[in-house]
Enzyme design. Structure first.
Site, PDB file in Angstrom:
ATOM      1  N   SER A 190      -2.404  -1.234   2.463  1.00 32.58           N
ATOM      2  CA  SER A 190      -1.515  -0.259   3.084  1.00 32.58           C
ATOM      3  C   SER A 190      -2.169   0.359   4.305  1.00 32.58           C
ATOM      4  CB  SER A 190      -1.154   0.841   2.090  1.00 32.58           C
ATOM      5  OG  SER A 190      -0.483   1.898   2.750  1.00 32.58           O
ATOM      6  N   HIS A 192       1.036  -3.898   4.528  1.00 34.96           N
ATOM      7  CA  HIS A 192       2.037  -2.969   4.006  1.00 34.96           C
ATOM      8  C   HIS A 192       2.135  -1.747   4.918  1.00 34.96           C
ATOM      9  CE1 HIS A 192       4.667  -1.297   0.987  1.00 34.96           C
ATOM     10  NE2 HIS A 192       3.995  -0.158   1.043  1.00 34.96           N
ATOM     11  N   ASP A 196       3.850   1.951   5.286  1.00 35.57           N
ATOM     12  CA  ASP A 196       4.506   3.081   4.637  1.00 35.57           C
ATOM     13  C   ASP A 196       5.191   3.938   5.697  1.00 35.57           C
ATOM     14  OD1 ASP A 196       3.828   2.903   1.747  1.00 35.57           O
ATOM     15  OD2 ASP A 196       1.769   2.961   2.504  1.00 35.57           O
ATOM     16  N   MET A 251       7.409   7.029   6.487  1.00 33.24           N
ATOM     17  CA  MET A 251       7.803   8.295   5.866  1.00 33.24           C
ATOM     18  C   MET A 251       8.409   9.233   6.903  1.00 33.24           C
ATOM     19  SD  MET A 251       4.467   8.976   3.464  1.00 33.24           S
ATOM     20  CE  MET A 251       3.643   7.640   2.597  1.00 33.24           C
ATOM     21  N   HIS A 299       8.005  -0.438   3.963  1.00 31.93           N
ATOM     22  CA  HIS A 299       8.569   0.369   2.874  1.00 31.93           C
ATOM     23  C   HIS A 299       9.173   1.624   3.503  1.00 31.93           C
ATOM     24  CE1 HIS A 299       7.555   3.077  -0.858  1.00 31.93           C
ATOM     25  NE2 HIS A 299       8.853   2.987  -0.642  1.00 31.93           N
ATOM     26  N   MET A 302      10.581   4.948   3.384  1.00 27.16           N
ATOM     27  CA  MET A 302      10.747   6.188   2.628  1.00 27.16           C
ATOM     28  C   MET A 302      11.450   7.180   3.546  1.00 27.16           C
ATOM     29  SD  MET A 302       7.073   6.273   0.656  1.00 27.16           S
ATOM     30  CE  MET A 302       6.266   5.157   1.819  1.00 27.16           C
ATOM     31  N   MET A 317       6.909   2.017  -7.939  1.00 26.64           N
ATOM     32  CA  MET A 317       5.968   3.059  -7.537  1.00 26.64           C
ATOM     33  C   MET A 317       5.239   3.580  -8.776  1.00 26.64           C
ATOM     34  SD  MET A 317       6.218   3.294  -4.258  1.00 26.64           S
ATOM     35  CE  MET A 317       5.162   4.745  -4.080  1.00 26.64           C
ATOM     36  N   GLY A 335       4.910   9.426  -0.996  1.00 27.37           N
ATOM     37  CA  GLY A 335       4.712  10.459   0.008  1.00 27.37           C
ATOM     38  C   GLY A 335       3.292  10.648   0.462  1.00 27.37           C
ATOM     39  N   PHE A 336       2.324  10.297  -0.387  1.00 22.33           N
ATOM     40  CA  PHE A 336       0.919  10.485  -0.036  1.00 22.33           C
ATOM     41  C   PHE A 336       0.086   9.354  -0.615  1.00 22.33           C
ATOM     42  CE2 PHE A 336       2.678  14.774   0.008  1.00 22.33           C
ATOM     43  CZ  PHE A 336       2.192  15.278   1.208  1.00 22.33           C
ATOM     44  N   GLY A 337      -0.986   8.995   0.083  1.00 21.89           N
ATOM     45  CA  GLY A 337      -1.936   8.035  -0.439  1.00 21.89           C
ATOM     46  C   GLY A 337      -2.957   8.719  -1.317  1.00 21.89           C
ATOM     47  N   ASP A 382       2.913  -0.355  -6.228  1.00 19.22           N
ATOM     48  CA  ASP A 382       2.348   0.506  -5.195  1.00 19.22           C
ATOM     49  C   ASP A 382       1.974   1.856  -5.784  1.00 19.22           C
ATOM     50  OD1 ASP A 382       1.635   1.822  -2.886  1.00 19.22           O
ATOM     51  OD2 ASP A 382       3.625   1.782  -1.973  1.00 19.22           O
ATOM     52  N   GLY A 383       0.678   2.177  -5.698  1.00 16.97           N
ATOM     53  CA  GLY A 383       0.233   3.511  -6.104  1.00 16.97           C
ATOM     54  C   GLY A 383      -0.950   3.490  -7.048  1.00 16.97           C
ATOM     55  N   GLY A 384      -2.095   3.946  -6.573  1.00 17.40           N
ATOM     56  CA  GLY A 384      -3.269   4.047  -7.436  1.00 17.40           C
ATOM     57  C   GLY A 384      -3.848   2.717  -7.862  1.00 17.40           C
TER      58      GLY A 384
END
Length: 229
Positions: free
Chosen positions: A9, A34, A36, A38, A67, A69, A138, A143-145, A176-178
């Protein structure tokens, strides 16, 4: 088992050196880039728009995985397609007519994706799967990395794997996420085929080693509790 696609990302990259960062992850073995996107409205953060995507397109041959958002998403889809995004993914909540939005993406010659937030049920997309090339789950709130992985989403991933396997066309199951070498095994065991990683790649001293660690993670489903694994 086939190695998962790895999509670093850009959100976690050095924004003062984006062109170099994009070239670096391509050389390090990334499969996709990727993006993001936003808007500060649909999610509580602002990132970048089509002009940045267009500027980066000339610096990489990697598929650009956008992506969105943003809400509403429809007025901006053509701009991201024209800027060079190869895949465009939207949330069911980002417009009134998901079916029409997916049709629009495909009409522009792009792969269409749909994104499920942690609270978004699978039922919201079952009637549009014929138009879907990518399903993104998700495993953080968007909204945040740098957020912690939500293991509560693993059953959703497993259910989606069963749903995808029953379709008559390929659908990539993207998470996506963590995502880290610690969380990737459980995600892969649940059936994911593409991993999005921000800080796990761009926060590592060696991008190639970080990508390899994700690509070679075993699909074993370790303990993801704060003290386990």
């Amino acid at each position: 088992m086939t190695s998962p696609l790895i999509a670093p990302s850009l959100l976690a990259a050095d924004f003062a050196n984006l062109a170099a960062e994009v070239r670096a992850i391509e050389q390090a073995g990334a499969d996709w880039l990727h993006l993001d996107i936003m808007d500060g409205h649909f999610v509580p953060n602002l990132t970048f728009g089509p002009l940045v995507v267009k500027a980066l397109r000339k610096h990489t041959t990697l598929p650009m995985d956008a992506h969105l958002m943003i809400a509403p998403a429809d007025p901006y889809i053509a701009a991201f397609a024209e800027a060079g995004a190869d895949h465009i993914s939207v949330h069911p909540e980002s417009g009134p007519h998901l079916h029409r939005t997916l049709q629009l993406i495909r009409s522009l010659g792009k792969k269409a994706g749909v994104v499920l937030n942690p609270a978004t049920p699978i039922e919201s997309i079952v009637n549009v799967l014929d138009l879907v090339d990518i399903i993104m789950v998700m495993t953080v709130n968007p909204g945040f990395g740098g957020q912690a992985f939500l293991s509560s989403q693993l059953p959703k991933i497993a259910k989606l794997r069963q749903l995808i396997d029953a379709q008559d066309h390929e659908i990539i199951l993207q998470i996506d996420g963590g995502i880290t070498p610690k969380t990737a095994p459980a995600v892969l065991a649940a059936g994911a085929t593409c991993l999005i990683a921000g800080t796990a790649v761009y926060g590592a001293p060696d991008y190639a080693a970080a990508i390899k660690a994700l690509k070679t993670a075993p699909a074993t489903g370790p303990d993801l509790s704060p003290t386990g694994g």
